[in-house]
Write a protein that holds these residues in place. Sequence first.
Motif, PDB file in Angstrom:
ATOM      1  N   VAL A   1     -15.721 -13.705 -51.764  1.00 50.26           N
ATOM      2  CA  VAL A   1     -15.694 -12.748 -52.858  1.00 50.26           C
ATOM      3  C   VAL A   1     -16.405 -11.453 -52.465  1.00 50.26           C
ATOM      4  CG1 VAL A   1     -17.777 -13.723 -53.904  1.00 50.26           C
ATOM      5  CG2 VAL A   1     -16.204 -12.409 -55.301  1.00 50.26           C
ATOM      6  N   LYS A   2     -17.442 -11.555 -51.625  1.00 50.00           N
ATOM      7  CA  LYS A   2     -18.188 -10.355 -51.256  1.00 50.00           C
ATOM      8  C   LYS A   2     -17.310  -9.429 -50.417  1.00 50.00           C
ATOM      9  CE  LYS A   2     -20.926 -14.056 -51.693  1.00 50.00           C
ATOM     10  NZ  LYS A   2     -20.411 -15.431 -51.603  1.00 50.00           N
ATOM     11  N   GLU A   3     -16.617 -10.002 -49.442  1.00 48.84           N
ATOM     12  CA  GLU A   3     -15.779  -9.184 -48.570  1.00 48.84           C
ATOM     13  C   GLU A   3     -14.544  -8.681 -49.301  1.00 48.84           C
ATOM     14  OE1 GLU A   3     -16.796 -11.387 -44.338  1.00 48.84           O
ATOM     15  OE2 GLU A   3     -15.185 -12.123 -45.618  1.00 48.84           O
ATOM     16  N   ASN A   4     -14.046  -9.452 -50.232  1.00 45.23           N
ATOM     17  CA  ASN A   4     -12.821  -9.096 -50.929  1.00 45.23           C
ATOM     18  C   ASN A   4     -13.037  -7.986 -51.943  1.00 45.23           C
ATOM     19  OD1 ASN A   4      -9.925  -9.946 -51.439  1.00 45.23           O
ATOM     20  ND2 ASN A   4     -10.763 -10.089 -53.511  1.00 45.23           N
ATOM     21  N   ASP A   5     -14.189  -7.989 -52.598  1.00 51.63           N
ATOM     22  CA  ASP A   5     -14.440  -7.037 -53.678  1.00 51.63           C
ATOM     23  C   ASP A   5     -15.014  -5.712 -53.211  1.00 51.63           C
ATOM     24  OD1 ASP A   5     -13.481  -8.755 -55.511  1.00 51.63           O
ATOM     25  OD2 ASP A   5     -15.392  -9.215 -56.470  1.00 51.63           O
ATOM     26  N   PHE A   6     -15.467  -5.644 -51.952  1.00 48.91           N
ATOM     27  CA  PHE A   6     -16.137  -4.436 -51.485  1.00 48.91           C
ATOM     28  C   PHE A   6     -15.501  -3.960 -50.177  1.00 48.91           C
ATOM     29  CE2 PHE A   6     -19.002  -6.827 -54.118  1.00 48.91           C
ATOM     30  CZ  PHE A   6     -19.452  -5.856 -55.008  1.00 48.91           C
ATOM     31  N   LYS A   7     -15.469  -2.653 -50.029  1.00 46.62           N
ATOM     32  CA  LYS A   7     -14.757  -2.043 -48.909  1.00 46.62           C
ATOM     33  C   LYS A   7     -15.417  -2.327 -47.566  1.00 46.62           C
ATOM     34  CE  LYS A   7     -12.883   1.957 -51.428  1.00 46.62           C
ATOM     35  NZ  LYS A   7     -12.904   3.440 -51.502  1.00 46.62           N
TER      36      LYS A   7
ATOM     37  N   ASN B   1     -27.705  -1.108 -63.324  1.00 52.67           N
ATOM     38  CA  ASN B   1     -27.686   0.363 -63.329  1.00 52.67           C
ATOM     39  C   ASN B   1     -27.141   0.971 -62.053  1.00 52.67           C
ATOM     40  OD1 ASN B   1     -30.116  -0.781 -62.309  1.00 52.67           O
ATOM     41  ND2 ASN B   1     -31.250   1.107 -62.593  1.00 52.67           N
ATOM     42  N   GLU B   2     -26.329   0.220 -61.300  1.00 56.85           N
ATOM     43  CA  GLU B   2     -25.725   0.771 -60.076  1.00 56.85           C
ATOM     44  C   GLU B   2     -24.774   1.942 -60.347  1.00 56.85           C
ATOM     45  OE1 GLU B   2     -27.559  -2.901 -59.489  1.00 56.85           O
ATOM     46  OE2 GLU B   2     -25.850  -2.526 -60.794  1.00 56.85           O
ATOM     47  N   PRO B   3     -23.929   1.979 -61.363  1.00 54.46           N
ATOM     48  CA  PRO B   3     -23.823   1.077 -62.501  1.00 54.46           C
ATOM     49  C   PRO B   3     -22.811  -0.037 -62.236  1.00 54.46           C
ATOM     50  CG  PRO B   3     -22.446   2.973 -62.883  1.00 54.46           C
ATOM     51  CD  PRO B   3     -23.089   3.191 -61.539  1.00 54.46           C
ATOM     52  N   SER B   4     -23.024  -1.173 -62.877  1.00 52.70           N
ATOM     53  CA  SER B   4     -22.079  -2.278 -62.804  1.00 52.70           C
ATOM     54  C   SER B   4     -21.037  -2.118 -63.900  1.00 52.70           C
ATOM     55  CB  SER B   4     -22.820  -3.602 -62.988  1.00 52.70           C
ATOM     56  OG  SER B   4     -21.909  -4.675 -62.992  1.00 52.70           O
ATOM     57  N   VAL B   5     -19.777  -2.099 -63.488  1.00 53.61           N
ATOM     58  CA  VAL B   5     -18.647  -2.016 -64.421  1.00 53.61           C
ATOM     59  C   VAL B   5     -17.671  -3.111 -64.007  1.00 53.61           C
ATOM     60  CG1 VAL B   5     -16.814  -0.570 -65.375  1.00 53.61           C
ATOM     61  CG2 VAL B   5     -18.957   0.488 -64.590  1.00 53.61           C
ATOM     62  N   PHE B   6     -17.528  -4.133 -64.827  1.00 56.35           N
ATOM     63  CA  PHE B   6     -16.796  -5.326 -64.408  1.00 56.35           C
ATOM     64  C   PHE B   6     -15.359  -5.036 -64.008  1.00 56.35           C
ATOM     65  CE2 PHE B   6     -19.637  -8.301 -67.172  1.00 56.35           C
ATOM     66  CZ  PHE B   6     -20.668  -8.111 -66.279  1.00 56.35           C
ATOM     67  N   ASN B   7     -14.703  -4.108 -64.682  1.00 55.31           N
ATOM     68  CA  ASN B   7     -13.301  -3.829 -64.386  1.00 55.31           C
ATOM     69  C   ASN B   7     -13.131  -2.537 -63.593  1.00 55.31           C
ATOM     70  OD1 ASN B   7     -14.091  -2.211 -66.535  1.00 55.31           O
ATOM     71  ND2 ASN B   7     -12.032  -2.147 -67.430  1.00 55.31           N
ATOM     72  N   GLY B   8     -14.204  -2.062 -62.967  1.00 52.76           N
ATOM     73  CA  GLY B   8     -14.129  -0.838 -62.193  1.00 52.76           C
ATOM     74  C   GLY B   8     -13.913  -1.111 -60.718  1.00 52.76           C
ATOM     75  N   PRO B   9     -13.607  -0.082 -59.951  1.00 55.40           N
ATOM     76  CA  PRO B   9     -13.440  -0.250 -58.505  1.00 55.40           C
ATOM     77  C   PRO B   9     -14.735  -0.706 -57.866  1.00 55.40           C
ATOM     78  CG  PRO B   9     -13.558   2.085 -59.087  1.00 55.40           C
ATOM     79  CD  PRO B   9     -13.475   1.322 -60.377  1.00 55.40           C
ATOM     80  N   GLU B  10     -14.688  -1.763 -57.073  1.00 58.60           N
ATOM     81  CA  GLU B  10     -15.859  -2.353 -56.425  1.00 58.60           C
ATOM     82  C   GLU B  10     -16.955  -2.673 -57.457  1.00 58.60           C
ATOM     83  OE1 GLU B  10     -16.526  -1.282 -52.117  1.00 58.60           O
ATOM     84  OE2 GLU B  10     -16.127   0.714 -52.970  1.00 58.60           O
ATOM     85  N   VAL B  11     -16.507  -3.113 -58.643  1.00 61.30           N
ATOM     86  CA  VAL B  11     -17.389  -3.523 -59.737  1.00 61.30           C
ATOM     87  C   VAL B  11     -18.350  -2.385 -60.111  1.00 61.30           C
ATOM     88  CG1 VAL B  11     -18.674  -5.495 -60.664  1.00 61.30           C
ATOM     89  CG2 VAL B  11     -17.362  -5.771 -58.561  1.00 61.30           C
ATOM     90  N   THR B  12     -17.862  -1.154 -60.049  1.00 60.84           N
ATOM     91  CA  THR B  12     -18.695  -0.034 -60.460  1.00 60.84           C
ATOM     92  C   THR B  12     -17.826   1.036 -61.097  1.00 60.84           C
ATOM     93  OG1 THR B  12     -20.523   1.403 -59.766  1.00 60.84           O
ATOM     94  CG2 THR B  12     -18.657   1.209 -58.241  1.00 60.84           C
TER      95      THR B  12
END
Length: 984
Positions: A33-39, A565-576
């Motif tokens: 999941v880490k590699e899949n969700d982040f560039k 506060n990254e901010p985390s956005v569940f449905n955003g690109p790379e969860v932000t």
Amino acid sequence: MVGAGSSPPSLRWTTLLYFLVLLCALITPGVSVKENDFKRCSQSGFCKRNRAYADNAIALGSEWQAPYKIPSEQASFKDGQFKATISKAIDEQGNTVRLPLTISFLKSGTARVTVDEEKRREKDIELRHNSKARKERYNEAEKWTIVGGLDIDTNAQVAHESKTGIKIKYGPELAFEADITYEPYSIEFKRDGVTQIKLNDRGLMNLEHWRPKVEKPVAEKKEGEEGQEEKKDETPEVNPAENESTWWEETFGGNTDSKPRGPESVALDITFVGYEHVYGIPEHAGPLSLKETRGGDGNYEQPYRLYNSDVFEYVLDSPMTLYGAIPFMQAQRKDSTVGVFWLNAAETWIDITKDKESKNPLALGVGAKTNTHTHWMSEAGLMDVFVFLGPTPRDVTKNYAELTGTTALPQEFSLGYHQCRWNYVSDDDVKEVDRKMDRYNIPYDVIWLDIEYTDDKKYFTWDGDMFKDPIAMGKHLDAHGRKLVVIIDPHIKNAGGYHVSDELKSKDLAVRNKDGNIFDGWCWPGSSHWIDAFNSAAIQWWSSLFNYDKFKGTMENTFIWNDMNEPSVFNGPEVTMPKDNLHYEDWEHRDVHNINGMTFHNATYEAMLSRKKGELRRPFVLTRSFFAGSQRLGAMWTGDNQASWEHLGAAIPMILAQGISGFPFAGADVGGFFGNPELELQSRWYQAGAFYPFFRGHAHIDARRREPFLLAEPHRSIITSALRLRYSLLPAWYTAFYHANRDGSPIIRPLYWTHPSEEGGFDIDDQFFVGSTGLLVKPVVQKDKTTVDIFIPDDEVYYDYFSYKKLPTAKGKQVTVEAPIETIPVLMRGGHIIPRRDTPRRSAQLMKFDDYTLVVAVGKKGQAEGELYVDDGDSFDYEKGQYIHRTFKLEGSTLTSTDAEGRDTKSIEEGEWLKQMHGVAVDKVIIVGAPSSWASKKEVVVESEGKTVSVPLDYHKADGSRAAFAIVQRVGARIGADWTITFA
């Protein structure tokens, strides 16, 4: 993920959706999941382009012609600043890009190199599609990050100047030199004539200049060609460095970034000449000494990434981005430390490679030195680099702290133990945990509430069914000297009738999407909006929400936790958040992403300062996301770790990296956030956590309850002992924080920082010194381990902290120390004096006026020195001289206490706290390694404030298990007064 973690059983479908996305990623074959969700770099357009640019330059070798140069007639030096224009030809018609360059030589000895781009032409702007984003490079990172240290050194002077370049001497005694070459543009920084750092030495500088978007004509279709436009197999291969496919739009994970300004990345190669070890650039879960990133045995394949992200169950030993970003790197070789600070708030990647060079090709590596090459790549903003030439780790840290500020002097309670989980379910639950901690005599200072305390995830509210009387809960804690921390996140539930949401929208204080409308995304409450804390009006409004009459149910002993506060956005690109979102004054989110978390942390810090008129108390605010400068605002923790031995081991280098990077108030979730630690692991983690600057136990909602009182013996007693050790040493911890506040020094210190001459310690990151106390700690981080090997970096004597055993140590060698499950390997370095408080209490507040014990570890030369800093631990009165700062010295047969700053303390007008401290004394002194000449003495003489008294001395001879030691009983001298103990 959150400080809170994954979803509780009552979570609505909006939040459950996020976990279904994660689950889908988890079951994708071969991909975590880490590699899949982040560039990866190859999926980030600007990183891919700049890496390809570097590959091309390096492949060409001597044939590579770096394109940037300085016309000599456009260069000048005056009053400590060099100014010029860098130019680059961009087409065959002779058109050039002009890049203003300023090199500022600062009084601290730091050099600042800033490259901007000339303002974009209106005719070019008109060619772009309609966008509300600012049409200039982001230039406000300094506003949020830099707080001082920018005074220009007008004594800097030209040493040599010609048509090809200029040499400028600067720094202390003009010992530093910047050798600027005009064509191709590069800078070589020297100290005492020896090259330390080179900028653009390999010619990898690349500033993607502003350009209009030219729509390419679409070929006319011929008759019978309908439907052929989807044919893509005829597309020619394009050099990634010149590939325009990600210039104007980029897609990842189903999200499209509109990139209204086109490509605008900045990249630069920085070489540390003769340096093998580099450190810093947190936050990453890897070793302290950074690895190479271009492959090879044991190395990484990917660059280190700085892009603050909500990373679910992060992997270890990885350059992958985590929750915070500090683009500050230090390099170390024997007796020399240098560093660079890359001031850029956008997504940043850093490649690291090393090579050995030898002047004699027949030497087979003998006498070769290692150069560390780094390649910095940011998506947007200025090229703004600060260069530090040391020569010591302390010099580099201090100069960095002058720029970005030092650690806030914290509330004293915050150095105690924090008890947390997601979630304590009710106010009765909180009170019951508090009572049981007392019943089992387990000290702690703070209990925490995660998101479930709110009414339906609406911050500044309480769940009326489960937290019926938060004031009564707060009073219960206050009566026991305890505090409450509640979570407040930046996402605001989008719900009508919710006053916070209504005000956020009516006052227009939220982050906007690319079209200028309020951004709507998904987080714990479901549909949410985000406060734009870049806006001073938003900060002012946010502050009003924390007033006691607004945030009902809170009290003076309530403090705050900022998560997500990254901010985390569940449905955003790379969860932000989408990069083309807009912040205050129309800066794109891509420009400010890594600063975003700090601005929210800052807004909450400011809010805590103004909760009540006339109440000026130090805030305590924990943050997950951070940037350079966040240390001024509170503490951080390493996020959602796991209950595993591997994560226990990884925490130490992560916390050490925070410390050397200017943010030392750091910790990791003790016990691991996800999962259920076995008893041995939990016990060892508390032993390690007792030496984290920020010490908190935390657990996921699905984890079993694991408060220390629930554990079976002997583990409950083992953990209690570790907690009591932490509390007894609070005076030493607070003194270490005082120094961090004064000069930015780390609180727990790696060996390269404390012993920069001992090369054997440069890559050691599993042991550390606590402040300047001389305590050397190596927690046990492996299962079934009952001994540890501790590296000894000098030829001083070392004693076991608990048994007083004198260890058979030798400089540059390891010593094996017994470490059964009930023991923490802690050594005392000879020559140090450690202050502590030995009366067991249930919280730090209840220890405020306890007497002190001094532990003297006698050095090889019969001497020792230490200090104590103490104030009221709550207010800002220390700024008015309301503090005690003592230096203790053992010289021969005399132990003295004097004011550490040479103040005439009698002239200080004492406030209430200082008056109360008149009743606090030194109770006893323990001298480990006491000389045999004291063996026959039964008493010693104490002189203080015009009085001379004799007090008992108990001498214990050395035997096979311990060194000789002596105890001076009932000293009685006031802790804030001068005194002398004479042993002869």
